[in-house]
Design an enzyme around this catalytic site. Structure first.
Site, mmCIF file in Angstrom:
data_model
loop_
_atom_site.group_PDB
_atom_site.id
_atom_site.type_symbol
_atom_site.label_atom_id
_atom_site.label_comp_id
_atom_site.label_asym_id
_atom_site.label_seq_id
_atom_site.Cartn_x
_atom_site.Cartn_y
_atom_site.Cartn_z
ATOM 1 N N LYS A 38 0.835 -1.208 0.000
ATOM 2 C CA LYS A 38 0.000 0.000 0.000
ATOM 3 C C LYS A 38 0.874 1.264 0.000
ATOM 4 O O LYS A 38 0.683 2.154 -0.812
ATOM 5 C CB LYS A 38 -0.939 0.017 1.217
ATOM 6 C CG LYS A 38 -1.868 -1.188 1.299
ATOM 7 C CD LYS A 38 -2.807 -1.099 2.482
ATOM 8 C CE LYS A 38 -2.138 -1.161 3.837
ATOM 9 N NZ LYS A 38 -1.454 -2.445 4.143
ATOM 10 N N ARG A 113 -10.435 0.416 8.512
ATOM 11 C CA ARG A 113 -9.840 -0.873 8.820
ATOM 12 C C ARG A 113 -10.840 -1.840 9.443
ATOM 13 O O ARG A 113 -10.486 -2.950 9.801
ATOM 14 C CB ARG A 113 -8.700 -0.658 9.810
ATOM 15 C CG ARG A 113 -7.363 -1.057 9.236
ATOM 16 C CD ARG A 113 -6.322 -0.759 10.272
ATOM 17 N NE ARG A 113 -5.127 -1.462 9.989
ATOM 18 C CZ ARG A 113 -4.101 -0.954 9.320
ATOM 19 N NH1 ARG A 113 -4.165 0.256 8.822
ATOM 20 N NH2 ARG A 113 -3.028 -1.671 9.155
ATOM 21 N N ARG A 152 11.434 -5.074 5.346
ATOM 22 C CA ARG A 152 11.219 -3.666 4.958
ATOM 23 C C ARG A 152 12.175 -2.737 5.707
ATOM 24 O O ARG A 152 12.447 -2.904 6.889
ATOM 25 C CB ARG A 152 9.786 -3.267 5.287
ATOM 26 C CG ARG A 152 9.561 -1.768 5.168
ATOM 27 C CD ARG A 152 8.127 -1.367 5.272
ATOM 28 N NE ARG A 152 7.407 -2.089 6.298
ATOM 29 C CZ ARG A 152 6.087 -2.182 6.345
ATOM 30 N NH1 ARG A 152 5.358 -1.594 5.436
ATOM 31 N NH2 ARG A 152 5.496 -2.854 7.304
ATOM 32 N N ARG A 185 10.701 -0.708 11.205
ATOM 33 C CA ARG A 185 9.562 -0.386 12.062
ATOM 34 C C ARG A 185 9.495 -1.319 13.266
ATOM 35 O O ARG A 185 9.789 -2.502 13.149
ATOM 36 C CB ARG A 185 8.254 -0.509 11.257
ATOM 37 C CG ARG A 185 7.777 0.818 10.723
ATOM 38 C CD ARG A 185 6.673 0.697 9.735
ATOM 39 N NE ARG A 185 5.534 -0.113 10.143
ATOM 40 C CZ ARG A 185 4.422 -0.257 9.429
ATOM 41 N NH1 ARG A 185 4.324 0.396 8.262
ATOM 42 N NH2 ARG A 185 3.450 -1.015 9.827
ATOM 43 N N ARG A 196 -0.800 -8.912 13.019
ATOM 44 C CA ARG A 196 -1.400 -7.896 12.134
ATOM 45 C C ARG A 196 -2.130 -8.564 10.973
ATOM 46 O O ARG A 196 -3.199 -8.109 10.559
ATOM 47 C CB ARG A 196 -0.316 -6.938 11.619
ATOM 48 C CG ARG A 196 0.140 -5.950 12.698
ATOM 49 C CD ARG A 196 1.499 -5.349 12.404
ATOM 50 N NE ARG A 196 1.609 -4.758 11.096
ATOM 51 C CZ ARG A 196 2.773 -4.555 10.466
ATOM 52 N NH1 ARG A 196 3.905 -4.900 11.042
ATOM 53 N NH2 ARG A 196 2.785 -4.005 9.276
HETATM 54 P P1 AP5 Z 1 4.703 -1.555 1.922
HETATM 55 O O1 AP5 Z 1 4.347 -0.779 0.703
HETATM 56 O O2 AP5 Z 1 5.413 -0.817 3.007
HETATM 57 O O3 AP5 Z 1 3.426 -2.341 2.476
HETATM 58 P P2 AP5 Z 1 2.096 -1.821 3.202
HETATM 59 O O4 AP5 Z 1 0.946 -2.469 2.522
HETATM 60 O O5 AP5 Z 1 2.103 -0.329 3.295
HETATM 61 O O6 AP5 Z 1 2.287 -2.531 4.589
HETATM 62 P P3 AP5 Z 1 2.150 -1.951 6.084
HETATM 63 O O7 AP5 Z 1 2.900 -2.897 6.958
HETATM 64 O O8 AP5 Z 1 2.518 -0.509 6.154
HETATM 65 O O9 AP5 Z 1 0.629 -2.128 6.304
HETATM 66 P P4 AP5 Z 1 -0.111 -2.075 7.629
HETATM 67 O O10 AP5 Z 1 -1.515 -1.901 7.174
HETATM 68 O O11 AP5 Z 1 0.147 -3.220 8.528
HETATM 69 O O12 AP5 Z 1 0.550 -0.832 8.405
HETATM 70 P P5 AP5 Z 1 -0.003 0.603 8.831
HETATM 71 O O13 AP5 Z 1 1.138 1.498 8.927
HETATM 72 O O14 AP5 Z 1 -1.163 0.981 8.002
HETATM 73 O O15 AP5 Z 1 5.577 -2.804 1.438
HETATM 74 C C1 AP5 Z 1 6.083 -3.748 2.365
HETATM 75 C C2 AP5 Z 1 7.464 -4.235 1.899
HETATM 76 O O16 AP5 Z 1 7.305 -4.982 0.687
HETATM 77 C C3 AP5 Z 1 8.440 -3.109 1.572
HETATM 78 O O17 AP5 Z 1 9.722 -3.469 2.010
HETATM 79 C C4 AP5 Z 1 8.388 -2.984 0.046
HETATM 80 O O18 AP5 Z 1 9.624 -2.531 -0.501
HETATM 81 C C5 AP5 Z 1 8.052 -4.400 -0.377
HETATM 82 N N1 AP5 Z 1 7.225 -4.451 -1.573
HETATM 83 C C6 AP5 Z 1 6.169 -3.652 -1.866
HETATM 84 N N2 AP5 Z 1 5.631 -3.998 -3.047
HETATM 85 C C7 AP5 Z 1 6.340 -5.069 -3.510
HETATM 86 C C8 AP5 Z 1 6.274 -5.872 -4.671
HETATM 87 N N3 AP5 Z 1 5.337 -5.662 -5.617
HETATM 88 N N4 AP5 Z 1 7.177 -6.877 -4.815
HETATM 89 C C9 AP5 Z 1 8.131 -7.101 -3.863
HETATM 90 N N5 AP5 Z 1 8.248 -6.353 -2.735
HETATM 91 C C10 AP5 Z 1 7.365 -5.351 -2.554
HETATM 92 O O19 AP5 Z 1 -0.582 0.299 10.292
HETATM 93 C C11 AP5 Z 1 0.278 -0.017 11.360
HETATM 94 C C12 AP5 Z 1 -0.520 -0.122 12.657
HETATM 95 O O20 AP5 Z 1 -1.147 1.148 12.945
HETATM 96 C C13 AP5 Z 1 -1.683 -1.123 12.668
HETATM 97 O O21 AP5 Z 1 -1.232 -2.435 12.986
HETATM 98 C C14 AP5 Z 1 -2.596 -0.540 13.749
HETATM 99 O O22 AP5 Z 1 -2.103 -0.838 15.021
HETATM 100 C C15 AP5 Z 1 -2.430 0.974 13.533
HETATM 101 N N6 AP5 Z 1 -3.461 1.524 12.622
HETATM 102 C C16 AP5 Z 1 -3.229 2.109 11.414
HETATM 103 N N7 AP5 Z 1 -4.385 2.497 10.849
HETATM 104 C C17 AP5 Z 1 -5.385 2.159 11.721
HETATM 105 C C18 AP5 Z 1 -6.801 2.285 11.687
HETATM 106 N N8 AP5 Z 1 -7.455 2.823 10.632
HETATM 107 N N9 AP5 Z 1 -7.494 1.826 12.748
HETATM 108 C C19 AP5 Z 1 -6.872 1.262 13.790
HETATM 109 N N10 AP5 Z 1 -5.534 1.089 13.878
HETATM 110 C C20 AP5 Z 1 -4.789 1.539 12.854
HETATM 111 MG MG MG Z 2 2.176 1.060 4.863
#
Ligand code: AP5
Ligand code: MG
Length: 239
Positions: A38, A113, A152, A185, A196
């Site tokens: 994402k 979410r 990552r 992270r 997660r």
């Molecule tokens: P990356 O693009 O960073 O993946 P991502 O989908 O953004 O993954 P996240 O871990 O950020 O998602 P998340 O939803 O768990 O985290 P968030 O910060 O939202 O890519 C990942 C890796 O893969 C990278 O190294 C990249 O280089 C590689 N990659 C990407 N594309 C690729 C490809 N095509 N091929 C190969 N490699 C690739 O949330 C974190 C925490 O915050 C949650 O757990 C929760 O506690 C809290 N939170 C956030 N939003 C809410 C909400 N709305 N409500 C409640 N809690 C929330």
């Molecule tokens: Mg992300």
């Protein structure tokens, strides 16, 4: 003040209405499990379409770094891989999408979410007389997700995202974009990532059905090169 009933959770002051111009505005949701790509795709979408990127995860991490009260509360949940309570999340998103720079569109990454957050967002947008344009659902096999998240690395200065194996920097530990230092992270360890992923399956995945009923979901195969995934996303936008 926040209205914290289950009927309506967004901050009351955020309801100052604005109407987006015409049908050209892009109001996008990026949906997908942890590690789906994402954030990686968000950076490319921002570059191409010049819409603000609103990542609730990034907002919480910024607050943790700055030691705010919100950050302290969010950290407790994030460290376990659990969702931060709706009471802390919905209001800040409503505030953010009410800002001037979101008038011509926005992209939400990591929000909503769960069904409750989605219903709140629908209510909020309909009160403003605006609609979502597209929900981009990035699908990746569960087996790949842990490796993606654990490998990552993120730039401390500019936030660019890399992967030690799949998207490595030219010099280990140094950002290709701005030469900043890379970090991992706190929630990118195997145990937390597994939690997660389970939270995603239980609480977030049902949103695919929720938005499919609105006819706005584009499901994208995230197990392709980063550029190919982006091409598919652009095609789904039709522009
Ligand atoms: P990356 O693009 O960073 O993946 P991502 O989908 O953004 O993954 P996240 O871990 O950020 O998602 P998340 O939803 O768990 O985290 P968030 O910060 O939202 O890519 C990942 C890796 O893969 C990278 O190294 C990249 O280089 C590689 N990659 C990407 N594309 C690729 C490809 N095509 N091929 C190969 N490699 C690739 O949330 C974190 C925490 O915050 C949650 O757990 C929760 O506690 C809290 N939170 C956030 N939003 C809410 C909400 N709305 N409500 C409640 N809690 C929330
Ligand atoms: Mg992300």
């Amino acid at each position: 003040m926040y209205l914290v009933t289950k009927a309506y959770l967004f901050k009351k002051d955020s309801c100052k209405s604005y109407v987006l111009n015409g049908d050209e505005s892009m109001r996008i949701i990026l949906l997908g499990p942890p590690g789906a790509g994402k954030g990686t795709q968000a950076a490319k979408i921002v570059d191409e379409y010049k819409i603000p990127h609103i990542s609730t995860g990034d907002i919480f991490r910024k607050n943790i770094k700055e030691g705010t009260e919100l950050g302290k509360q969010a950290q407790e949940y994030m460290n376990k891989g659990a969702l931060v309570p709706d009471e802390l999340t919905c209001g800040l998103v409503a505030d953010r999408i009410s800002q001037e720079d979101c008038k011509e569109g926005f992209m939400l990454d990591g929000f909503p979410r769960n069904i409750f957050q989605a219903e709140m967002l629908d209510k909020f947008l309909s009160e403003k007389g605006i609609e979502l344009t597209k929900v981009v659902n990035i699908e990746v096999e569960k087996e790949l997700l842990v490796a993606r998240a654990v490998g990552r690395r993120i730039c401390k200065s500019c936030g660019a995202t890399f992967h030690i194996e799949y998207n490595p920097t030219k010099t280990e530990g140094i950002c290709d974009v701005c030469e900043g230092e890379l970090y991992q992270r706190a929630d990118d360890n195997e145990e937390t990532v597994s939690n997660r992923i389970q939270v995603y399956i239980d609480e977030t995945k049902p949103l695919v059905d929720y938005y499919s009923k609105q006819g706005i979901v584009a499901t994208i195969n995230g197990d392709q090169s980063i550029d190919k995934v982006f091409d598919d996303i652009k095609n789904s936008f039709g522009k």
